[in-house]
Design an enzyme around this catalytic site. Structure first.
Site, PDB file in Angstrom:
ATOM      1  N   ASN A 169       0.830  -1.212   0.000  1.00 52.36           N
ATOM      2  CA  ASN A 169       0.000   0.000   0.000  1.00 52.36           C
ATOM      3  C   ASN A 169       0.861   1.257   0.000  1.00 52.36           C
ATOM      4  O   ASN A 169       1.831   1.345   0.749  1.00 52.36           O
ATOM      5  CB  ASN A 169      -0.900  -0.002   1.233  1.00 52.36           C
ATOM      6  CG  ASN A 169      -1.827  -1.208   1.275  1.00 52.36           C
ATOM      7  OD1 ASN A 169      -2.313  -1.666   0.245  1.00 52.36           O
ATOM      8  ND2 ASN A 169      -2.063  -1.741   2.469  1.00 52.36           N
TER       9      ASN A 169
ATOM     10  N   HIS B 289       6.675  -1.438   3.243  1.00 54.30           N
ATOM     11  CA  HIS B 289       6.592  -2.864   3.593  1.00 54.30           C
ATOM     12  C   HIS B 289       5.729  -3.584   2.571  1.00 54.30           C
ATOM     13  O   HIS B 289       4.888  -2.971   1.922  1.00 54.30           O
ATOM     14  CB  HIS B 289       6.031  -3.074   5.007  1.00 54.30           C
ATOM     15  CG  HIS B 289       4.725  -2.388   5.238  1.00 54.30           C
ATOM     16  ND1 HIS B 289       4.639  -1.034   5.521  1.00 54.30           N
ATOM     17  CD2 HIS B 289       3.453  -2.843   5.202  1.00 54.30           C
ATOM     18  CE1 HIS B 289       3.369  -0.696   5.662  1.00 54.30           C
ATOM     19  NE2 HIS B 289       2.628  -1.778   5.459  1.00 54.30           N
TER      20      HIS B 289
ATOM     21  N   GLN C 128      -2.415   2.616   3.258  1.00 56.69           N
ATOM     22  CA  GLN C 128      -1.165   2.570   4.034  1.00 56.69           C
ATOM     23  C   GLN C 128      -1.397   3.197   5.402  1.00 56.69           C
ATOM     24  O   GLN C 128      -1.942   4.302   5.499  1.00 56.69           O
ATOM     25  CB  GLN C 128      -0.036   3.317   3.297  1.00 56.69           C
ATOM     26  CG  GLN C 128       1.306   3.178   4.013  1.00 56.69           C
ATOM     27  CD  GLN C 128       2.476   3.804   3.259  1.00 56.69           C
ATOM     28  OE1 GLN C 128       2.288   4.531   2.274  1.00 56.69           O
ATOM     29  NE2 GLN C 128       3.683   3.535   3.725  1.00 56.69           N
TER      30      GLN C 128
ATOM     31  N   HIS D 291       3.139  -6.863   2.170  1.00 55.80           N
ATOM     32  CA  HIS D 291       2.357  -7.895   2.855  1.00 55.80           C
ATOM     33  C   HIS D 291       2.437  -9.185   2.047  1.00 55.80           C
ATOM     34  O   HIS D 291       2.269  -9.168   0.818  1.00 55.80           O
ATOM     35  CB  HIS D 291       0.879  -7.509   2.915  1.00 55.80           C
ATOM     36  CG  HIS D 291       0.581  -6.284   3.713  1.00 55.80           C
ATOM     37  ND1 HIS D 291       0.104  -6.334   4.996  1.00 55.80           N
ATOM     38  CD2 HIS D 291       0.677  -4.964   3.411  1.00 55.80           C
ATOM     39  CE1 HIS D 291      -0.100  -5.104   5.448  1.00 55.80           C
ATOM     40  NE2 HIS D 291       0.239  -4.246   4.503  1.00 55.80           N
TER      41      HIS D 291
END
Ligand code: AMP
Ligand code: ZN
Length: 135
Positions: free
Chosen positions: A88, A101, A95, A103
């Protein structure tokens, strides 16, 4: 670069305990505290980048290679039926932690993980406009 106020900088550095599945010089892979499904994990770089817009190119390439390596191993460990890789960028896209990051969300046949969208129809107008602008 690290950000003193960033929770993922602290997790990646090992300053906050986490359920770490993997670690190398560039990344830490941890179990998500609020998993969408059993085995939901996050790939977190040790350096601070807000999101994909400003992620270092070499690290971006390494992140995808690591995602491949992790899900190929985890799918056997978890016995899941599929995987979503979700990433995101900015609040509008969901986000909530502003440290890049990825997922890795295991999917199980018939699960209730709510990823998806209503499929629209590509209009001639949008197609023409976007193809002109991107070139
Ligand atoms: P996003 O909404 O894409 O920014 O995702 C942030 C994710 O980080 C969410 O799935 C949270 O459950 C997860 N999260 C937040 N804090 C922690 C933490 N301390 N340890 C593990 N996962 C976390
Ligand atoms: Zn950070």
């Amino acid at each position: 670069m690290k950000d003193d106020r960033c929770i993922f900088c602290k997790i990646a550095a090992g300053e906050i305990p986490s359920a770490t599945l993997y670690e190398d010089t560039d990344f830490r892979v941890v179990l998500d505290l609020n998993p969408a499904s059993k085995g939901h994990a996050l790939i977190i770089p040790k350096e601070h980048y807000r999101n994909l817009y400003d992620l270092d190119d070499a690290l971006a390439a390494k992140a995808l290679v690591l995602a491949k390596k992790m899900i190929c191993k985890l799918k056997d460990v978890l016995g899941c039926d599929g995987y979503n890789i979700v990433q995101n960028n900015e609040e509008a896209a969901g986000q909530s932690v502003f440290h890049f990051h990825m997922h890795m969300i295991p999917r199980y046949q018939g699960d209730t993980v709510g990823l998806g969208w209503h499929m629209g129809t590509l209009t001639e107008e949008d197609k023409k406009e976007l193809l002109e602008k991107i070139r």
